[in-house]
Design a protein around this motif. Structure first.
Motif, mmCIF file in Angstrom:
data_model
loop_
_atom_site.group_PDB
_atom_site.id
_atom_site.type_symbol
_atom_site.label_atom_id
_atom_site.label_comp_id
_atom_site.label_asym_id
_atom_site.label_seq_id
_atom_site.Cartn_x
_atom_site.Cartn_y
_atom_site.Cartn_z
ATOM 1 N N GLU A 1 -6.155 1.049 -4.836
ATOM 2 C CA GLU A 1 -7.449 1.111 -4.152
ATOM 3 C C GLU A 1 -7.521 0.081 -3.032
ATOM 4 O O GLU A 1 -8.068 0.357 -1.948
ATOM 5 C CB GLU A 1 -8.567 0.896 -5.172
ATOM 6 C CG GLU A 1 -8.676 2.045 -6.186
ATOM 7 C CD GLU A 1 -9.627 1.734 -7.332
ATOM 8 O OE1 GLU A 1 -10.192 0.606 -7.347
ATOM 9 O OE2 GLU A 1 -9.808 2.602 -8.208
ATOM 10 N N ARG A 2 -6.970 -1.110 -3.272
ATOM 11 C CA ARG A 2 -6.993 -2.131 -2.219
ATOM 12 C C ARG A 2 -6.071 -1.738 -1.064
ATOM 13 O O ARG A 2 -6.403 -1.975 0.112
ATOM 14 C CB ARG A 2 -6.585 -3.486 -2.807
ATOM 15 C CG ARG A 2 -7.609 -4.070 -3.780
ATOM 16 C CD ARG A 2 -7.312 -5.517 -4.090
ATOM 17 N NE ARG A 2 -6.062 -5.684 -4.827
ATOM 18 C CZ ARG A 2 -5.973 -5.669 -6.149
ATOM 19 N NH1 ARG A 2 -7.057 -5.453 -6.889
ATOM 20 N NH2 ARG A 2 -4.814 -5.847 -6.752
ATOM 21 N N ARG A 3 -4.922 -1.163 -1.352
ATOM 22 C CA ARG A 3 -4.019 -0.740 -0.275
ATOM 23 C C ARG A 3 -4.640 0.379 0.550
ATOM 24 O O ARG A 3 -4.487 0.412 1.774
ATOM 25 C CB ARG A 3 -2.667 -0.315 -0.881
ATOM 26 C CG ARG A 3 -1.916 -1.487 -1.478
ATOM 27 C CD ARG A 3 -0.745 -1.074 -2.367
ATOM 28 N NE ARG A 3 -0.368 -2.210 -3.221
ATOM 29 C CZ ARG A 3 0.536 -2.160 -4.186
ATOM 30 N NH1 ARG A 3 1.180 -1.029 -4.431
ATOM 31 N NH2 ARG A 3 0.808 -3.238 -4.896
ATOM 32 N N LEU A 4 -5.341 1.285 -0.119
ATOM 33 C CA LEU A 4 -6.029 2.357 0.594
ATOM 34 C C LEU A 4 -7.130 1.790 1.485
ATOM 35 O O LEU A 4 -7.328 2.251 2.617
ATOM 36 C CB LEU A 4 -6.609 3.363 -0.401
ATOM 37 C CG LEU A 4 -7.475 4.482 0.189
ATOM 38 C CD1 LEU A 4 -6.698 5.294 1.224
ATOM 39 C CD2 LEU A 4 -7.994 5.396 -0.918
ATOM 40 N N GLN A 5 -7.841 0.797 0.992
ATOM 41 C CA GLN A 5 -8.895 0.171 1.795
ATOM 42 C C GLN A 5 -8.320 -0.381 3.099
ATOM 43 O O GLN A 5 -8.868 -0.152 4.191
ATOM 44 C CB GLN A 5 -9.560 -0.958 1.008
ATOM 45 C CG GLN A 5 -10.611 -1.734 1.803
ATOM 46 C CD GLN A 5 -11.110 -2.968 1.061
ATOM 47 O OE1 GLN A 5 -11.054 -3.041 -0.173
ATOM 48 N NE2 GLN A 5 -11.581 -3.949 1.801
ATOM 49 N N GLY A 6 -7.207 -1.130 2.997
ATOM 50 C CA GLY A 6 -6.585 -1.684 4.194
ATOM 51 C C GLY A 6 -6.063 -0.596 5.125
ATOM 52 O O GLY A 6 -6.178 -0.706 6.352
ATOM 53 N N PHE A 7 -5.496 0.465 4.549
ATOM 54 C CA PHE A 7 -4.984 1.585 5.333
ATOM 55 C C PHE A 7 -6.123 2.241 6.122
ATOM 56 O O PHE A 7 -6.002 2.517 7.323
ATOM 57 C CB PHE A 7 -4.322 2.581 4.386
ATOM 58 C CG PHE A 7 -3.582 3.706 5.057
ATOM 59 C CD1 PHE A 7 -2.598 3.450 6.001
ATOM 60 C CD2 PHE A 7 -3.856 5.024 4.718
ATOM 61 C CE1 PHE A 7 -1.904 4.486 6.613
ATOM 62 C CE2 PHE A 7 -3.165 6.071 5.321
ATOM 63 C CZ PHE A 7 -2.185 5.799 6.273
ATOM 64 N N ARG A 8 -7.239 2.461 5.448
ATOM 65 C CA ARG A 8 -8.390 3.066 6.121
ATOM 66 C C ARG A 8 -8.935 2.155 7.222
ATOM 67 O O ARG A 8 -9.353 2.633 8.291
ATOM 68 C CB ARG A 8 -9.482 3.361 5.099
ATOM 69 C CG ARG A 8 -9.239 4.620 4.274
ATOM 70 C CD ARG A 8 -10.276 4.785 3.189
ATOM 71 N NE ARG A 8 -10.249 6.134 2.600
ATOM 72 C CZ ARG A 8 -10.702 6.429 1.393
ATOM 73 N NH1 ARG A 8 -11.233 5.463 0.635
ATOM 74 N NH2 ARG A 8 -10.647 7.668 0.932
ATOM 75 N N ASP A 9 -8.944 0.844 6.972
ATOM 76 C CA ASP A 9 -9.409 -0.095 8.000
ATOM 77 C C ASP A 9 -8.582 0.037 9.272
ATOM 78 O O ASP A 9 -9.121 0.064 10.382
ATOM 79 C CB ASP A 9 -9.314 -1.534 7.485
ATOM 80 C CG ASP A 9 -10.336 -1.849 6.406
ATOM 81 O OD1 ASP A 9 -11.277 -1.054 6.222
ATOM 82 O OD2 ASP A 9 -10.179 -2.888 5.735
ATOM 83 N N ALA A 10 -7.256 0.112 9.101
ATOM 84 C CA ALA A 10 -6.364 0.203 10.256
ATOM 85 C C ALA A 10 -6.557 1.514 10.999
ATOM 86 O O ALA A 10 -6.563 1.547 12.236
ATOM 87 C CB ALA A 10 -4.918 0.052 9.804
ATOM 88 N N VAL A 11 -6.712 2.605 10.251
ATOM 89 C CA VAL A 11 -6.885 3.921 10.881
ATOM 90 C C VAL A 11 -8.227 3.998 11.599
ATOM 91 O O VAL A 11 -8.340 4.545 12.705
ATOM 92 C CB VAL A 11 -6.750 5.037 9.832
ATOM 93 C CG1 VAL A 11 -7.079 6.395 10.437
ATOM 94 C CG2 VAL A 11 -5.340 5.045 9.246
ATOM 95 N N ALA A 12 -9.264 3.430 10.991
ATOM 96 C CA ALA A 12 -10.600 3.471 11.597
ATOM 97 C C ALA A 12 -10.639 2.703 12.915
ATOM 98 O O ALA A 12 -11.428 3.031 13.817
ATOM 99 C CB ALA A 12 -11.635 2.902 10.631
#
Length: 342
Positions: A197-208
């Motif tokens: 979940e934390r890795r997905l959060q960071g991934f989404r931050d970068a994509v956003a």
């Protein structure tokens, strides 16, 4: 040379020209003895063939020289590397490590910790892959020293060592975006793993942060291994449009994804760029070597041992102990599965 069973601690003290207490400290707390004195005592121990009575020492001190490492899967490259770091650091401190595999069974994990408590171990290093707060409270109720591995804890909960997984996810996302990939997907194992979940959060931050890219698709597999990666890849292949950049929550999943995409006739990285997480041995030896987010796994193990020994010794000496956390930073390793443009 005298027979080991006939030599006493007093014999060693006399041969080394020190007190019996100094011999005891050399055996049990070598860091507390001056280097020259420690070498002299160790030479006398070797010369006389002295074998310490660990059982008696345990009864006197109320604890043993054992510590436990409790992991969900000893076959995982990630936990195997952590175990190496724990074993080496424990040996440097004069301790031995007992390794337990929970198989992700929370009740079994508790039973294993109870076994450690019965053997008066100094404590345990626990990697609770899917533990919730209720389960962590159950572990803490065992009244033994615990250090969490790969899971952050507050200063009130206990000591912990972990990796900044949010930052790791950002690294993966930024890399895929920099490669010009815009149809992105995130591949995880079972639902509910905090690290994922934390890795997905960071991934989404970068994509956003990239206004051209859209919200990444999320695929959950039934397992976090190669088979799970194959399962996830089949789901990716069924998407329309098909992703051209994939970030996997670990290297095993990533290798499974690459293998299945290749079997389907796609080229990695030309058609689909793939990024893993961990930089385990499988990342380097894969048929298409993985671009991956590196975790300092051995450092995690060593730091966890240091936390546990500081806590156990502080309590034993009636010193105030303040729980603390060590958070390591990940780094990106670029290989053939998602290379930089030439």
């Amino acid at each position: 040379m005298a027979k080991p069973g006939k030599v006493t601690l007093s014999d060693v003290a006399k041969a080394a020209g020190v007190s019996s207490g100094t011999v005891s400290n050399t055996i049990n707390r070598p860091e507390s003895v001056a280097d020259a004195t420690r070498r002299r005592v160790q030479a006398a121990i070797r010369q006389l063939g002295f074998v310490p009575n660990e059982g008696a020492a345990r009864l006197r001190s109320g604890s043993s020289r054992l510590l436990g490492l409790v992991v969900p899967d000893i076959a995982s490259s990630f936990y195997a590397e952590i175990a190496k770091g724990v074993a080496r650091r424990a040996e440097e401190h004069g301790h031995a490590m007992l390794l337990f595999d929970t198989g992700d069974d929370l009740d079994r994990e508790v039973r294993q910790l109870e076994t450690l408590a019965r053997h008066r171990s100094i404590g345990a290093l626990v990697a609770p892959r899917m533990a919730d707060e209720r389960h962590l409270r159950r572990l803490r109720a065992l009244d033994m020293h615990l250090v969490l591995i790969d899971r952050p804890a507050s200063e009130h909960d206990g000591c912990s060592v972990s990796i900044d997984d949010v930052q790791g996810g950002r690294m993966a996302g930024r890399h895929l975006v920099a490669l010009g990939r815009r149809r992105l997907a995130f591949v995880a194992g079972p639902v509910g793993v905090p690290q994922a979940e934390r890795r997905l959060q960071g991934f989404r931050d970068a994509v956003a942060a990239d206004e051209v890219s859209v919200e990444p698709a999320v695929v959950h597999a039934d397992s976090s291994d190669f088979l799970g990666g194959g399962e996830a890849a089949r789901a990716l292949l069924a998407m329309d449009p098909r992703p051209d950049g994939v970030f996997c929550v670990n290297d095993q999943l990533a290798v499974g994804v690459v293998n299945e995409l290749t079997r389907a006739g796609l080229r990695v990285p030309q058609d689909v760029a793939v990024v893993g997480y961990g930089d385990t041995s499988v990342a380097r030896s894969a048929s298409v070597p993985l671009t991956t987010v590196r975790q300092p796994m051995s450092d995690l193990g060593r730091a966890a041992v240091d936390h546990l020994i500081r806590e156990s010794e502080g309590v034993a000496e009636s010193r105030m102990h303040h729980h603390s956390s060590t958070v390591f930073q990940p780094s990106l390793v670029v290989r053939e599965s998602a290379p930089l443009p030439e």
